[in-house]
Design a protein around this motif. Structure first.
Motif, PDB file in Angstrom:
ATOM      1  N   SER A   1      -5.628  10.488  -6.597  1.00  0.00           N
ATOM      2  CA  SER A   1      -5.927  10.022  -5.251  1.00  0.00           C
ATOM      3  C   SER A   1      -5.420   8.600  -5.042  1.00  0.00           C
ATOM      4  O   SER A   1      -5.200   7.844  -5.992  1.00  0.00           O
ATOM      5  N   PHE A   2      -5.264   8.247  -3.766  1.00  0.00           N
ATOM      6  CA  PHE A   2      -4.828   6.900  -3.413  1.00  0.00           C
ATOM      7  C   PHE A   2      -5.811   5.864  -3.945  1.00  0.00           C
ATOM      8  O   PHE A   2      -5.416   4.829  -4.494  1.00  0.00           O
ATOM      9  N   ARG A   3      -7.099   6.143  -3.785  1.00  0.00           N
ATOM     10  CA  ARG A   3      -8.126   5.202  -4.238  1.00  0.00           C
ATOM     11  C   ARG A   3      -8.072   5.001  -5.753  1.00  0.00           C
ATOM     12  O   ARG A   3      -8.207   3.875  -6.235  1.00  0.00           O
TER      13      ARG A   3
ATOM     14  N   ARG B   1       0.708   4.359  -2.603  1.00  0.00           N
ATOM     15  CA  ARG B   1       0.661   5.773  -2.223  1.00  0.00           C
ATOM     16  C   ARG B   1       1.738   6.566  -2.954  1.00  0.00           C
ATOM     17  O   ARG B   1       1.496   7.695  -3.401  1.00  0.00           O
TER      18      ARG B   1
ATOM     19  N   LEU C   1       0.824  -1.212   0.000  1.00  0.00           N
ATOM     20  CA  LEU C   1       0.000   0.000   0.000  1.00  0.00           C
ATOM     21  C   LEU C   1       0.856   1.259   0.000  1.00  0.00           C
ATOM     22  O   LEU C   1       0.487   2.278  -0.608  1.00  0.00           O
TER      23      LEU C   1
ATOM     24  N   GLU D   1      -5.451   5.435  -7.733  1.00  0.00           N
ATOM     25  CA  GLU D   1      -4.231   4.690  -8.057  1.00  0.00           C
ATOM     26  C   GLU D   1      -4.405   3.213  -7.737  1.00  0.00           C
ATOM     27  O   GLU D   1      -3.947   2.347  -8.495  1.00  0.00           O
ATOM     28  N   LEU D   2      -5.071   2.918  -6.642  1.00  0.00           N
ATOM     29  CA  LEU D   2      -5.297   1.530  -6.256  1.00  0.00           C
ATOM     30  C   LEU D   2      -6.190   0.830  -7.274  1.00  0.00           C
ATOM     31  O   LEU D   2      -5.971  -0.344  -7.602  1.00  0.00           O
TER      32      LEU D   2
ATOM     33  N   ALA E   1       0.529   7.119  -6.427  1.00  0.00           N
ATOM     34  CA  ALA E   1      -0.527   8.145  -6.467  1.00  0.00           C
ATOM     35  C   ALA E   1       0.079   9.539  -6.455  1.00  0.00           C
ATOM     36  O   ALA E   1      -0.369  10.434  -7.195  1.00  0.00           O
ATOM     37  N   ARG E   2       1.089   9.751  -5.629  1.00  0.00           N
ATOM     38  CA  ARG E   2       1.762  11.047  -5.601  1.00  0.00           C
ATOM     39  C   ARG E   2       2.439  11.341  -6.935  1.00  0.00           C
ATOM     40  O   ARG E   2       2.378  12.471  -7.448  1.00  0.00           O
TER      41      ARG E   2
END
Length: 332
Positions: free
Chosen positions: A150-152, A141, A137, A154-155, A144-145
């Protein structure tokens, strides 16, 4: 290659954790005769073999293009990830389902020693699986950066199927351990072995769902999935801004790998351009596209005379690309 190195480290951590945990769960399950713990042992064995598949994917997908595979081997990553999903379904899900069904017909006494062994193994497994999940995870993150989303998002939409597979496996492993702990605890508290049977069935359903989701993502890419809607829309805008291009009549993309996209474009040039200017313009436009979008490592530009129908379709193409990019942005 830096991303691959990071992903490889994440896979190695997951492999080491699953290998140790699989042995511990199998031994603990045989000693305690706990069906929930044996289901989790099968889960960890499946995950261990899957990590080997994923390491093969990382290595083989980076091979250079050759005469037999002129677009490279990027899709091998999705093939091996698909095999990993099948492994989760067959080795983990089916065995857990079998354990759950047979446990309903068993009536072995559950001693305090068996309960303590099962609980200790599951708690240690939870810590190890959780550590592996946290590492994966953290990599998400970081991605995502890097991509500015957003993290979501990217996930859900990260390009690397290997990382998504590890996260899917580890998330299922953590939830599976919690289900097994609940089954073992309720068995001890009530004396009913059916609680562990239900826990095994719940683990089976969980694994089959995770396998389906991972397999579906890989299938879409292996069939030939288009690139990100925002990339297509931006590429279309760049092409329409070129002074030599009158109309973009078709724009097709296909993901070839994690950071590799094929772009095929059909355009109608403005009137009065001689053949030498056409050649120079084509070279410059391709160079501009490659510079603006590094992932476009296969670019094909087809020059054609647009008919009235082509122009109507070109107008609809621009509108649909803008709408799809807007919907995609809205979901994020």
């Amino acid at each position: 290659m830096g991303k691959d190195t990071q992903t490889k480290g994440t896979v190695f951590v997951a492999l080491a954790a699953n290998l140790v945990i699989a042995v511990a769960k199998a031994v603990g399950g045989l000693i305690s005769t706990s069906p929930a713990l044996l289901s989790e042992a099968a889960h960890s064995v499946a995950d261990t073999l899957n990590e080997i598949f994923l390491l093969a994917a990382l290595r083989r997908s980076r091979r250079r293009p050759d005469a037999q595979h002129p677009f490279g081997y990027g899709k091998e990553r999705y093939f091996w990830s698909l095999l990993a999903a099948v492994g989760i379904f067959v080795m983990g899900g089916c065995f857990s389902f079998y354990q759950g069904i047979t446990a309903f017909h068993e009536h072995e006494p559950h001693t305090l020693k068996a309960f303590l062994i099962a609980t200790a193994v599951l708690v240690i497994s939870l810590i190890a699986e959780g550590s592996s999940l946290v590492k994966a995870l953290l990599q998400v993150r970081g991605g995502a950066r890097e991509h500015g989303r957003s993290f979501r998002t990217e996930l859900r939409e990260g390009e690397d199927p290997t990382l998504r597979t590890v996260i899917g496996e580890d998330s299922a492993a953590v939830l599976g351990v919690l289900l097994a702990l609940a089954g073992v605890g309720l068995h001890w508290a009530t004396g009913g072995r059916q609680w562990e049977a239900w826990a095994s069935l719940a683990i089976a359903v969980l694994l089959m769902f995770v396998a389906y989701r991972l397999g579906k993502d890989c299938r879409d890419t292996l069939i030939g999935e288009a690139a990100d809607p925002r990339l297509r829309q931006r590429a279309h805008e760049l092409l329409t801004r070129q002074p030599e291009i009158d109309t973009v009549t078709a724009l097709l993309t296909m993901r070839l790998g994690v950071d590799s996209v094929l772009l095929a474009v059909r355009v109608d040039l403005t009137e009065g351009i001689d053949s030498e200017t056409v050649e120079e313009a084509a070279v410059r436009i391709k160079s501009t596209l490659a510079e603006e979008f590094p992932e476009l490592d296969q670019i094909f530009l087809d020059v054609t005379d647009a008919t009235a129908e082509d122009r109507r379709e070109a107008h609809e193409l621009g509108r649909s690309l803008r709408a799809e990019a807007a919907r995609h942005e809205g979901r994020n």
